[in-house]
Write a protein that holds these residues in place. Structure first.
Motif: not given
Length: 263
Positions: A214-215, A132-145, A203-209, A193-197
């Motif tokens: 998300l792999k 879902n493009a909106e969920s994806l946008k929200k996840f990455f925007t929230d994570t970065i901020t 505090n690992r980043l879990n990319v989850s939409i 974070d996305v490379k697992g290092d």
């Protein structure tokens, strides 16, 4: 003592006026743990290699990336415009990425050129249905901020074109306020974070939409500087040179054919 949540490659942590301060491994420069550590100091600590349990590599071991080198940092944590490895020197941008050919030690780098636009391109693994493009946008925007503390106005785009996700971060020098984080530092933390290092203490980043992990298969970061880079032909990749040579040969062949047919 205190724990540096935003950087595990530190030593000598102490509390000062309610803030956790530590010394960055490799440079000994003091960093504040409530914000991101500048990329230059992170690279220096990584080259030292001892703090995070990574052992130093044998001297003949090498990694074929221009990425990691032992940088010269200012006391502010910024990269020095000129970087050298022995007698070979080059100029870098504010993200510490080489923007000239490699030269001898006489090279002049008059200024540290600002990287004003960073493009992070990711590709996710094959899926039965697109995200879902909106969920994806929200996840990455929230994570970065929230995670990397970047003001949302510097996230100019989160684009989804299945299976590619592209994030644009734009910030010119007049935009970056004192005490604010730099897009180059954000991109480095994110890439790790996305490379697992992760650079974070624990505090690992879990990319989850939409509650689904998300792999990611591939992440590439591109840098756009205020002033165009200065690379010569010889620094082009062999692939590009091959294309140029093929085109030149084709043009010469066409000329030969014309000349022969005109005889």
């Amino acid at each position: 003592a205190c724990i540096c949540e935003k950087n595990k490659r530190v030593s000598n942590c102490r509390v000062d006026n309610g803030r956790c301060l530590c010394d960055a491994v490799g440079s000994g420069i003091t960093v504040y743990c409530d914000t991101l550590t500048p990329k230059c100091l992170l690279m220096k600590a990584e080259v030292m290699g001892s703090k995070s349990g990574r052992r130093e590599k044998p001297k003949d071991a090498f990694e074929d990336t221009d990425g990691l080198y032992d940088p010269e940092c200012e006391n502010s944590g910024a990269f020095k415009a000129k970087q050298c490895n022995g007698t070979t020197c080059w100029c870098v941008n504010t993200a510490g990425v080489r923007r000239t050919d490699k030269h001898d030690a006489d090279l002049k780098c008059n200024q540290l050129v600002r990287t004003t636009w960073i493009i992070i391109e990711m590709k996710h693994a094959e899926r039965s249905a697109p995200l879902n493009a909106e969920s994806l946008k929200k996840f990455f925007t929230d994570t970065i901020t929230n995670r990397y503390l970047l003001d949302g106005r510097y996230i100019t785009n989160v684009l989804y074109e299945n299976p590619y996700i592209t994030i644009d971060l734009k910030q010119n020098s007049s935009d970056k306020y004192s005490g604010g984080v730099d897009i180059a530092d954000v991109a480095y933390y994110f890439e790790k974070d996305v490379k697992g290092d992760s650079i974070f203490h624990n505090n690992r980043l879990n990319v989850s939409i939409d509650n689904e992990a998300l792999k990611l298969e591939k992440t590439v970061v591109y840098y756009v500087d205020e002033i165009a880079p200065e690379f010569s032909m010889k620094s082009l990749t062999p692939g590009l040179i091959a294309v140029i040579v093929v085109v030149v040969i084709a043009i010469i062949a066409a000329i030969v054919v014309l000349v022969s047919s005109n005889k």
